[in-house]
Design a protein around this motif. Sequence first.
Motif, PDB file in Angstrom:
ATOM      1  N   UNK A 286     145.052  60.109 -59.220  1.00  9.02           N
ATOM      2  CA  UNK A 286     144.832  59.953 -57.786  1.00  9.02           C
ATOM      3  C   UNK A 286     146.002  60.574 -57.028  1.00  9.02           C
ATOM      4  N   UNK A 287     146.130  61.900 -57.145  1.00  8.40           N
ATOM      5  CA  UNK A 287     147.249  62.603 -56.542  1.00  8.40           C
ATOM      6  C   UNK A 287     147.054  62.821 -55.047  1.00  8.40           C
ATOM      7  N   UNK A 288     148.170  62.801 -54.304  1.00  7.49           N
ATOM      8  CA  UNK A 288     148.151  63.222 -52.901  1.00  7.49           C
ATOM      9  C   UNK A 288     148.098  64.749 -52.861  1.00  7.49           C
ATOM     10  N   UNK A 289     147.908  65.307 -51.670  1.00 13.86           N
ATOM     11  CA  UNK A 289     147.881  66.765 -51.536  1.00 13.86           C
ATOM     12  C   UNK A 289     149.205  67.373 -51.980  1.00 13.86           C
ATOM     13  N   UNK A 290     150.339  66.716 -51.621  1.00 13.18           N
ATOM     14  CA  UNK A 290     151.644  67.246 -51.984  1.00 13.18           C
ATOM     15  C   UNK A 290     151.825  67.202 -53.498  1.00 13.18           C
ATOM     16  N   UNK A 291     151.507  66.063 -54.119  1.00 14.93           N
ATOM     17  CA  UNK A 291     151.633  65.939 -55.567  1.00 14.93           C
ATOM     18  C   UNK A 291     150.761  66.954 -56.289  1.00 14.93           C
ATOM     19  N   UNK A 292     149.563  67.170 -55.760  1.00 15.72           N
ATOM     20  CA  UNK A 292     148.645  68.124 -56.383  1.00 15.72           C
ATOM     21  C   UNK A 292     149.249  69.527 -56.394  1.00 15.72           C
ATOM     22  N   UNK A 293     149.843  69.930 -55.279  1.00 13.19           N
ATOM     23  CA  UNK A 293     150.443  71.255 -55.212  1.00 13.19           C
ATOM     24  C   UNK A 293     151.669  71.333 -56.125  1.00 13.19           C
ATOM     25  N   UNK A 294     152.453  70.253 -56.171  1.00  7.90           N
ATOM     26  CA  UNK A 294     153.626  70.239 -57.037  1.00  7.90           C
ATOM     27  C   UNK A 294     153.235  70.447 -58.496  1.00  7.90           C
ATOM     28  N   UNK A 295     152.238  69.696 -58.946  1.00 12.24           N
ATOM     29  CA  UNK A 295     151.822  69.793 -60.344  1.00 12.24           C
ATOM     30  C   UNK A 295     151.299  71.198 -60.648  1.00 12.24           C
ATOM     31  N   UNK A 296     150.503  71.754 -59.727  1.00  9.38           N
ATOM     32  CA  UNK A 296     149.961  73.097 -59.940  1.00  9.38           C
ATOM     33  C   UNK A 296     151.086  74.122 -60.059  1.00  9.38           C
ATOM     34  N   UNK A 297     152.096  73.986 -59.197  1.00 11.67           N
ATOM     35  CA  UNK A 297     153.224  74.915 -59.241  1.00 11.67           C
ATOM     36  C   UNK A 297     154.035  74.718 -60.513  1.00 11.67           C
ATOM     37  N   UNK A 298     154.311  73.446 -60.843  1.00 15.84           N
ATOM     38  CA  UNK A 298     155.110  73.147 -62.039  1.00 15.84           C
ATOM     39  C   UNK A 298     154.456  73.725 -63.285  1.00 15.84           C
ATOM     40  N   UNK A 299     153.156  73.486 -63.434  1.00 14.24           N
ATOM     41  CA  UNK A 299     152.468  73.951 -64.637  1.00 14.24           C
ATOM     42  C   UNK A 299     152.539  75.470 -64.751  1.00 14.24           C
ATOM     43  N   UNK A 300     152.252  76.149 -63.651  1.00 12.04           N
ATOM     44  CA  UNK A 300     152.234  77.607 -63.695  1.00 12.04           C
ATOM     45  C   UNK A 300     153.621  78.199 -63.905  1.00 12.04           C
ATOM     46  N   UNK A 301     154.627  77.611 -63.241  1.00 11.12           N
ATOM     47  CA  UNK A 301     155.984  78.130 -63.384  1.00 11.12           C
ATOM     48  C   UNK A 301     156.485  77.909 -64.799  1.00 11.12           C
ATOM     49  N   UNK A 302     156.243  76.715 -65.350  1.00  9.90           N
ATOM     50  CA  UNK A 302     156.708  76.420 -66.705  1.00  9.90           C
ATOM     51  C   UNK A 302     156.082  77.347 -67.735  1.00  9.90           C
ATOM     52  N   UNK A 303     154.856  77.745 -67.495  1.00  9.35           N
ATOM     53  CA  UNK A 303     154.168  78.599 -68.464  1.00  9.35           C
ATOM     54  C   UNK A 303     154.261  80.075 -68.098  1.00  9.35           C
ATOM     55  N   UNK A 304     155.097  80.372 -67.078  1.00 13.25           N
ATOM     56  CA  UNK A 304     155.278  81.760 -66.633  1.00 13.25           C
ATOM     57  C   UNK A 304     153.950  82.404 -66.264  1.00 13.25           C
TER      58      UNK A 304
END
Length: 298
Positions: free
Chosen positions: A114-132
């Motif tokens: 049950x992510x907020x809009x901010x959390x959702x964007x954070x997770x999307x960015x984190x996943x993509x950045x971590x995996x280059x």
Amino acid sequence: MSEKRNKPRGLGRGLSALMADVNSEPVSTEVQAARNAEVLVPIEKVIANPDQPRRQFLQEDLDDLTASIKEKGVLQPLIVRPRDGDMYEIVAGERRWRAAQAAQLHEVPVLIRDYSDVEMMEVAIIENIQRSDLNAMEEAQSYKQLMERFGHTQERMAEALGKSRSHIANLVRLLHLPEDVRALVNDRKLSAGHARALITSDNASELASKIVKGGLSVRATEALVKKDAAGLQASAAPRRSPRSTDKDADTKALEGDLSAILRMKVSIDHKAGGESGSVTISYETLDQLDEICNILSK
């Protein structure tokens, strides 16, 4: 639920929990059991995130992932959040979802959050950045979204995401490049290093074309930019006074910091040997002009 989801939240608060989602690492025995309770949902009930930081999905990579999913299935669950009705919006794992569709799967494993809009964007960015997975422009646009939509500063993002402030500032500056140059970075024909060298150039588009055709290295690109700038200065002002030499490193660094903060091109002309000079802010749209007026009126 919608009120809770849209409630502002400081970047970095609870970030360890978000990182655990991305990394699938245990937090504790009890928490792990609760958080890792993946379920299977019909693939047609899963929808993409319109604010997904990753804009390009290379077909070759999707084909490889599709072949793997056909053989072994989806090994890592998608992270989703509930939407209207019984639909689910992807927070992380859109590439797996696309490949699962191509593999003609009827269900996909998901972790429901049950992510907020901010959390959702954070997770999307984190996943993509971590995996280059993000190219430089996609990463820069992600940081810009976090700053513009949620008011996060570069310092707080750097701390929360494990990046240096200069890394974030330098990437955001790439968004000031001409559209055709940004497209070359998106297509991975130019690296972030090439793009950074072109930021200060008034002839970025023509130079970018030469760099791609010649396969120039970043160092060769920096030399080309300096040579081009010297040629333009010589033709525009053949009788320049001695004080109109190249700007020192401190002035260039200050220009870069101000450009990153304002998200507009800033030029500083300091009179050598004196204490006076001028600051020029270049805007591309009337909205940016309004933003300058608002800043100066405060």
